[in-house]
Design a protein around this motif. Structure first.
Motif, PDB file in Angstrom:
ATOM      1  N   UNK A  26       0.871  -1.172   0.000  1.00 21.33           N
ATOM      2  CA  UNK A  26       0.000   0.000   0.000  1.00 21.33           C
ATOM      3  C   UNK A  26       0.902   1.214   0.000  1.00 21.33           C
ATOM      4  N   UNK A  27       0.726   2.042  -1.001  1.00 20.25           N
ATOM      5  CA  UNK A  27       1.479   3.284  -1.125  1.00 20.25           C
ATOM      6  C   UNK A  27       0.626   4.406  -0.539  1.00 20.25           C
ATOM      7  N   UNK A  28       1.144   5.066   0.495  1.00 20.39           N
ATOM      8  CA  UNK A  28       0.416   6.160   1.158  1.00 20.39           C
ATOM      9  C   UNK A  28       1.078   7.495   0.856  1.00 20.39           C
ATOM     10  N   UNK A  29       0.277   8.492   0.550  1.00 20.17           N
ATOM     11  CA  UNK A  29       0.752   9.870   0.421  1.00 20.17           C
ATOM     12  C   UNK A  29       0.120  10.643   1.573  1.00 20.17           C
ATOM     13  N   UNK A  30       0.972  11.299   2.370  1.00 22.47           N
ATOM     14  CA  UNK A  30       0.501  12.052   3.526  1.00 22.47           C
ATOM     15  C   UNK A  30       0.946  13.504   3.397  1.00 22.47           C
ATOM     16  N   UNK A  31       0.206  14.399   4.038  1.00 20.73           N
ATOM     17  CA  UNK A  31       0.550  15.814   3.991  1.00 20.73           C
ATOM     18  C   UNK A  31       0.504  16.396   5.396  1.00 20.73           C
ATOM     19  N   UNK A  32       1.534  17.158   5.742  1.00 17.87           N
ATOM     20  CA  UNK A  32       1.569  17.878   7.019  1.00 17.87           C
ATOM     21  C   UNK A  32       0.583  19.039   6.883  1.00 17.87           C
ATOM     22  N   UNK A  33      -0.285  19.230   7.880  1.00 15.72           N
ATOM     23  CA  UNK A  33      -1.323  20.262   7.747  1.00 15.72           C
ATOM     24  C   UNK A  33      -1.223  21.399   8.763  1.00 15.72           C
ATOM     25  N   UNK A  34      -0.220  21.370   9.626  1.00 15.40           N
ATOM     26  CA  UNK A  34      -0.061  22.445  10.608  1.00 15.40           C
ATOM     27  C   UNK A  34       1.405  22.826  10.741  1.00 15.40           C
ATOM     28  N   UNK A  35       1.627  24.031  11.212  1.00 16.38           N
ATOM     29  CA  UNK A  35       2.974  24.477  11.539  1.00 16.38           C
ATOM     30  C   UNK A  35       3.756  24.956  10.331  1.00 16.38           C
ATOM     31  N   UNK A  36       5.022  25.225  10.566  1.00 16.46           N
ATOM     32  CA  UNK A  36       5.865  25.801   9.527  1.00 16.46           C
ATOM     33  C   UNK A  36       6.106  24.848   8.364  1.00 16.46           C
ATOM     34  N   UNK A  37       5.864  23.560   8.565  1.00 20.15           N
ATOM     35  CA  UNK A  37       6.077  22.585   7.492  1.00 20.15           C
ATOM     36  C   UNK A  37       4.765  22.185   6.817  1.00 20.15           C
ATOM     37  N   UNK A  38       3.704  22.958   7.077  1.00 20.21           N
ATOM     38  CA  UNK A  38       2.406  22.687   6.468  1.00 20.21           C
ATOM     39  C   UNK A  38       2.551  22.636   4.944  1.00 20.21           C
ATOM     40  N   UNK A  39       1.956  21.625   4.359  1.00 20.43           N
ATOM     41  CA  UNK A  39       2.026  21.457   2.917  1.00 20.43           C
ATOM     42  C   UNK A  39       3.072  20.445   2.470  1.00 20.43           C
ATOM     43  N   UNK A  40       4.032  20.138   3.340  1.00 20.52           N
ATOM     44  CA  UNK A  40       5.055  19.144   2.984  1.00 20.52           C
ATOM     45  C   UNK A  40       4.411  17.761   2.912  1.00 20.52           C
ATOM     46  N   UNK A  41       4.932  16.952   2.045  1.00 18.42           N
ATOM     47  CA  UNK A  41       4.381  15.616   1.838  1.00 18.42           C
ATOM     48  C   UNK A  41       5.375  14.539   2.271  1.00 18.42           C
TER      49      UNK A  41
END
Length: 157
Positions: free
Chosen positions: A47-62
């Motif tokens: 299973x290939x998962x793509x996740x995204x950071x949604x808070x803080x200074x790194x918001x938007x990083x995958x």
């Protein structure tokens, strides 16, 4: 092919995102995509998962993670299935039977620096954040720092 009729030598290349690993720690993240894929050898699936950071200074990083759920190596399979169970619990869906049920629900993602490749992050774990009322839509994710600390997060009631 488009013809370039201007001089690019006066322009500096600017990258819009960094590929440096994130600092070790816990991040609020969501799963944005998941797919079942065949291994290169064809003898298993992951299973290939793509996740995204949604808070803080790194918001938007995958962050990407592959879970070897069908593998000739029993230990790899057990580790991946245990991680999948942790993900389902972290998003408040312990009895889920489809990874799509985990999409856009905030959870805590624990990251470290990979020991074998210090240019990459390694997922160390997934944990539940608390009361999760409904999935977060990407438009509901704040693009700037949240206002006062008394403000509720998008997934809180």
């Amino acid at each position: 092919m488009p013809k370039i009729d201007f001089d690019l030598s006066d322009y500096e290349f600017k990258s819009s995102s960094s590929f440096e690993p994130l600092p070790p720690g816990d991040y609020t993240a969501i799963i944005t995509d998941s797919n079942l894929k065949d291994t290169k050898s064809g003898s298993g699936q992951y299973i290939s998962l793509a996740m995204e950071i949604i808070e803080g200074q790194h918001s938007g990083r995958r962050i990407w993670e592959n879970l070897n759920v069908y593998n000739a190596n029993k230990q790899a399979e057990d580790i991946s299935r245990s991680a999948l169970k942790s993900i389902f619990a972290a998003v408040g869906k312990p009895n889920a039977n489809d990874t799509e049920e985990t999409h856009h629900i905030p959870f805590k993602l624990s990251l470290a620096i990979d020991r074998k490749d210090p240019t990459r992050n390694r997922v160390m774990g997934y944990s539940f954040m608390g009361s999760v009322s409904k999935p977060v839509t990407l438009s509901a994710v704040p693009s700037s720092p949240a206002p006062a600390s008394s403000a509720k997060k998008p997934w809180e009631r």
